[in-house]
Design an enzyme around this catalytic site. Structure first.
Site, PDB file in Angstrom:
ATOM      1  N   ARG A   4       0.819  -1.214   0.000  1.00 12.19           N
ATOM      2  CA  ARG A   4       0.000   0.000   0.000  1.00 12.19           C
ATOM      3  C   ARG A   4       0.854   1.266   0.000  1.00 12.19           C
ATOM      4  O   ARG A   4       0.329   2.374  -0.151  1.00 12.19           O
ATOM      5  CB  ARG A   4      -0.938  -0.007   1.223  1.00 12.19           C
ATOM      6  CG  ARG A   4      -0.253   0.324   2.527  1.00 12.19           C
ATOM      7  CD  ARG A   4      -1.064  -0.138   3.734  1.00 12.19           C
ATOM      8  NE  ARG A   4      -2.125   0.757   4.119  1.00 12.19           N
ATOM      9  CZ  ARG A   4      -2.034   1.717   5.043  1.00 12.19           C
ATOM     10  NH1 ARG A   4      -0.875   1.946   5.640  1.00 12.19           N
ATOM     11  NH2 ARG A   4      -3.075   2.450   5.370  1.00 12.19           N
ATOM     12  N   ASN A  22       7.043  12.789   6.285  1.00  9.62           N
ATOM     13  CA  ASN A  22       6.882  11.356   6.519  1.00  9.62           C
ATOM     14  C   ASN A  22       6.919  10.569   5.207  1.00  9.62           C
ATOM     15  O   ASN A  22       7.581   9.532   5.100  1.00  9.62           O
ATOM     16  CB  ASN A  22       5.543  11.172   7.233  1.00  9.62           C
ATOM     17  CG  ASN A  22       5.202   9.750   7.627  1.00  9.62           C
ATOM     18  OD1 ASN A  22       4.448   9.537   8.563  1.00  9.62           O
ATOM     19  ND2 ASN A  22       5.717   8.748   6.936  1.00  9.62           N
ATOM     20  N   ARG A  79       4.221  16.384   9.329  1.00 12.49           N
ATOM     21  CA  ARG A  79       5.154  15.646  10.186  1.00 12.49           C
ATOM     22  C   ARG A  79       6.312  15.103   9.359  1.00 12.49           C
ATOM     23  O   ARG A  79       6.208  14.931   8.152  1.00 12.49           O
ATOM     24  CB  ARG A  79       4.439  14.493  10.896  1.00 12.49           C
ATOM     25  CG  ARG A  79       3.908  13.407   9.955  1.00 12.49           C
ATOM     26  CD  ARG A  79       3.170  12.325  10.720  1.00 12.49           C
ATOM     27  NE  ARG A  79       2.826  11.177   9.904  1.00 12.49           N
ATOM     28  CZ  ARG A  79       1.614  10.936   9.417  1.00 12.49           C
ATOM     29  NH1 ARG A  79       0.621  11.784   9.636  1.00 12.49           N
ATOM     30  NH2 ARG A  79       1.377   9.853   8.696  1.00 12.49           N
ATOM     31  N   SER A  80       7.409  14.830  10.051  1.00 10.37           N
ATOM     32  CA  SER A  80       8.568  14.238   9.409  1.00 10.37           C
ATOM     33  C   SER A  80       8.656  12.769   9.813  1.00 10.37           C
ATOM     34  O   SER A  80       7.637  12.136  10.113  1.00 10.37           O
ATOM     35  CB  SER A  80       9.836  15.000   9.810  1.00 10.37           C
ATOM     36  OG  SER A  80      10.954  14.559   9.068  1.00 10.37           O
ATOM     37  N   GLN A  81       9.856  12.218   9.797  1.00  7.05           N
ATOM     38  CA  GLN A  81      10.153  10.872  10.271  1.00  7.05           C
ATOM     39  C   GLN A  81      11.590  10.874  10.775  1.00  7.05           C
ATOM     40  O   GLN A  81      12.276  11.896  10.690  1.00  7.05           O
ATOM     41  CB  GLN A  81       9.954   9.838   9.157  1.00  7.05           C
ATOM     42  CG  GLN A  81       8.599   9.170   9.187  1.00  7.05           C
ATOM     43  CD  GLN A  81       8.552   7.882   8.366  1.00  7.05           C
ATOM     44  OE1 GLN A  81       9.311   7.665   7.438  1.00  7.05           O
ATOM     45  NE2 GLN A  81       7.617   7.010   8.717  1.00  7.05           N
ATOM     46  N   PRO A 112      -5.316  12.244   7.763  1.00  4.37           N
ATOM     47  CA  PRO A 112      -6.224  11.936   6.644  1.00  4.37           C
ATOM     48  C   PRO A 112      -6.178  10.477   6.208  1.00  4.37           C
ATOM     49  O   PRO A 112      -7.212   9.892   5.878  1.00  4.37           O
ATOM     50  CB  PRO A 112      -5.722  12.869   5.539  1.00  4.37           C
ATOM     51  CG  PRO A 112      -5.152  14.032   6.277  1.00  4.37           C
ATOM     52  CD  PRO A 112      -4.496  13.428   7.488  1.00  4.37           C
ATOM     53  N   ASP A 168       4.437   3.450  14.477  1.00  2.04           N
ATOM     54  CA  ASP A 168       3.017   3.707  14.602  1.00  2.04           C
ATOM     55  C   ASP A 168       2.221   2.403  14.421  1.00  2.04           C
ATOM     56  O   ASP A 168       2.024   1.985  13.312  1.00  2.04           O
ATOM     57  CB  ASP A 168       2.551   4.760  13.599  1.00  2.04           C
ATOM     58  CG  ASP A 168       3.131   4.590  12.193  1.00  2.04           C
ATOM     59  OD1 ASP A 168       4.129   3.865  12.008  1.00  2.04           O
ATOM     60  OD2 ASP A 168       2.568   5.207  11.269  1.00  2.04           O
ATOM     61  N   GLU A 178       7.259  -6.535   5.217  1.00  3.59           N
ATOM     62  CA  GLU A 178       7.713  -5.355   5.970  1.00  3.59           C
ATOM     63  C   GLU A 178       8.075  -5.702   7.407  1.00  3.59           C
ATOM     64  O   GLU A 178       8.871  -5.008   8.039  1.00  3.59           O
ATOM     65  CB  GLU A 178       6.629  -4.282   5.970  1.00  3.59           C
ATOM     66  CG  GLU A 178       5.345  -4.722   6.656  1.00  3.59           C
ATOM     67  CD  GLU A 178       4.372  -3.574   6.894  1.00  3.59           C
ATOM     68  OE1 GLU A 178       4.777  -2.410   6.744  1.00  3.59           O
ATOM     69  OE2 GLU A 178       3.216  -3.854   7.238  1.00  3.59           O
ATOM     70  N   GLU A 187      -3.012  -1.045  11.982  1.00  7.42           N
ATOM     71  CA  GLU A 187      -4.144  -0.477  11.271  1.00  7.42           C
ATOM     72  C   GLU A 187      -4.363  -1.076   9.877  1.00  7.42           C
ATOM     73  O   GLU A 187      -5.333  -0.756   9.221  1.00  7.42           O
ATOM     74  CB  GLU A 187      -3.942   1.044  11.123  1.00  7.42           C
ATOM     75  CG  GLU A 187      -3.890   1.775  12.458  1.00  7.42           C
ATOM     76  CD  GLU A 187      -3.579   3.264  12.300  1.00  7.42           C
ATOM     77  OE1 GLU A 187      -3.966   4.019  13.191  1.00  7.42           O
ATOM     78  OE2 GLU A 187      -2.953   3.638  11.285  1.00  7.42           O
TER      79      GLU A 187
END
Length: 567
Positions: A183, A227, A236-238, A298, A327, A522, A537
């Site tokens: 995804r 991100n 936001r970043s990472q 979003p 996350d 992953e 999620e």
């Protein structure tokens, strides 16, 4: 350190002094967020905020199983026409369209795909030289198979996106890139460190440079690397690994002209982190994750609404958790035995974030030295030294021989096992008076005495079976890579032996999964070698960029001694 002059950074004044970082960077952002103070995630009234997004993402029953599906679709018509059609629907139905009416609206005004096309990687090689170093024929074939995956993950932006950017959520980056997989069909920040590492091992510097330049493009656009490559990630970043990516590239190519052309942009990102993410813990300046913007994410709109129920402070915590890359995880809960609605990321100083940043500052100091700018090199070296000492004073536990995350409010260490505890060894950011061998021995003792190290499918992300994807029993590739390389960096024989033991287990586990499914995932299940992980999620994704990169690192480093099967 610095003179008392001031320079303009990120729209704010960045004070420079000759004393501690805490003397010249005092602003600490409050954890109490008021919605009226915050801007939307981004400027798009379709992909980031507004009635259309809310209505589609909260439809009953769901229009899409995955909230990310809708915000990745393109508008068939212009943004203004799409909004006008939606407003007419809402007027006609008095703000309560039926499920079928809403479904028809989406089908007529949005469609999947048509934003990316497969890219040809001109520097891809069938048989990169590192394969010759791998003695075991099964592992050599495994490495060759992983090299074959890169072309299938290569993408580029279609011209229509560049010509009509508001009809898409994808960011129109200038170069080809390698997606993680599944995804995740856009560039992602910290994933790309291991992707670039793998590309360079496979002798693909042009592709690696293009990926890096896309991130530099983001820094010029936003002042930081988001991100991922979607407009809804713009708040936001990472984990800040851009300088580390550049370090890999420069060591491979020695392209000092390219470095000179891009050093200012690299520096801009590092100043962003100092300007936005600093906190003071007992007089020591460190970093935290902090991503305030109004409303839910979003791409996880419905999930965030169900968790936060309109609590803006909790939306900020969820976004900050996404910024961490973890996350989500019980690592971020107020009580590690709690649940997601107790998440408190902004009240935690993470070991890995500060180690990553310390390593990035080390890199930029070295880059300036390479370019002959001794003054700038010394400035960043001083900042590096400050971070090394802050990491040692605040995060190092002399009692336990390891680094721990720290609660900002109380200053107390959160003494749970996470592979990220070892990250200062990965970036070699130990205290100035610490010895690498001695620290390696201490860390090796801590790791070896933990049951978490010995699972057959790799090291779990935590010891807590909380149901989140960054918790037990999931074993994530980047954390294995950090643990393996960190222990090896320490120069401790005990640590290096543990590093090799984990390398052997992880390579064999991934090989087993690949043999069974012809896929790389992953994340994996630490209890069952080769089985993919779960939780979180969304369902597990395959591909997979950083998984391939980590295995290639291990095979490149130990291909002359690793074997596919136990003796």
């Amino acid at each position: 350190m610095f003179s008392k002059s001031k320079c303009f950074v990120g729209g704010q004044i960045w004070s420079q002094t000759t004393r501690r970082i805490t003397k010249w960077l005092k602003e600490v952002k409050s954890s109490t967020i008021r919605e009226t103070q915050l801007q939307p995630t981004c400027s798009s009234p379709v992909y980031c905020y507004g009635p259309l997004l809310h209505t589609v993402q909260t439809a009953e029953p769901k229009l899409f199983k995955d909230s990310k599906t809708f915000v990745d679709m393109r508008m068939i018509h212009s943004q203004s026409e799409t909004l006008d059609t939606f407003n007419k629907l809402m007027e006609k139905t008095e703000g309560k369209p039926s499920h079928e009416e809403l479904k028809q609206f989406v089908n007529k005004n949005f469609e999947s795909g048509n934003e990316l096309e497969n890219a040809t990687l001109s520097d891809w090689k069938e048989n990169p030289k590192f394969l010759e170093k791998i003695k075991d024929p099964v592992l050599r074939q495994f490495a060759s198979d992983l090299n074959q995956i890169w072309p299938g993950l290569a993408r580029q932006i279609r011209p229509h996106v560049i010509e009509n950017p508001t009809q898409y959520s994808i960011e129109p980056v200038p170069n080809k890139f390698v997606v993680p997989g599944g995804r995740f069909m856009e560039p992602y920040y910290w994933d790309s460190y291991w992707i670039i590492s793998g590309l360079l091992i496979c002798e693909m510097p042009d592709t690696a440079r293009g990926v890096i330049e896309n991130f530099l493009w983001f820094v010029e656009k936003y002042g930081f690397v988001p991100n991922g490559g979607r407009v809804y990630y713009a708040e936001r970043s990472q984990p800040p690994l851009l300088a580390s990516m550049v370090d890999l590239y420069i060591k491979y190519t020695n392209d000092t002209k390219w470095l000179k052309d891009n050093i200012d942009t690299l520096e801009k990102e590092l100043k962003y982190w100092l300007n936005v993410h600093t906190v003071d813990v007992n007089g020591n300046t460190l970093l935290r994750y902090y991503a305030p913007s109004a409303g839910p994410r979003p791409e996880s709109y419905r999930e965030d609404l169900e968790t936060a129920k309109g609590n803006q402070a909790l939306y900020t915590e969820l976004k900050s958790g996404a910024e961490s890359g973890w996350d989500f995880s019980s690592r971020w809960f107020a009580d590690t035995d709690g649940s997601l609605n107790s998440i408190q990321v902004t009240n935690i100083v993470p070991v890995d974030l500060n180690a990553f940043y310390c390593g990035a500052v080390e890199h930029i100091s070295n880059f300036y030295s390479i370019l002959g700018n001794d003054k700038k090199s010394a400035e960043w070296k001083n900042i590096r030294d400050e971070f090394r000492e802050s990491i040692y004073k605040v995060l190092w536990s002399e009692e336990d021989g390891i680094w721990f995350d720290v609660n900002i409010t109380t200053g107390e260490k959160r003494k749970q096992f996470y592979p990220s505890n070892v990250s200062p060894l990965w970036t070699k950011c130990i205290g100035q008076n610490q010895n690498m061998v001695e620290v390696g021995d201490r860390v090796a003792k801590y790791v070896s005495q933990s049951d978490m190290f010995y699972y057959p499918g790799g090291i779990p992300t935590s010891s807590n079976r909380a149901g989140e994807q960054w918790d037990f029993p999931n074993a994530w590739p980047p954390l294995q890579g950090i643990m393996v390389e960190g222990l090896a960096n320490s120069e401790s024989q005990m640590a290096q032996q543990l590093s090799f033991n984990l390398t052997e287990r992880w390579v064999r586990s991934n090989l087993r999964g690949f043999r069974d499914t012809n896929e790389m995932f992953e994340k994996y299940d630490c209890e069952v070698p080769g089985r993919y992980g779960g939780g979180g999620e969304y369902v597990v994704q395959s591909g997979f960029g950083w998984t391939n990169g980590v295995i290639l690192e291990m095979l490149n480093a130990h291909g002359d001694e690793l074997t596919a099967d136990e003796d």
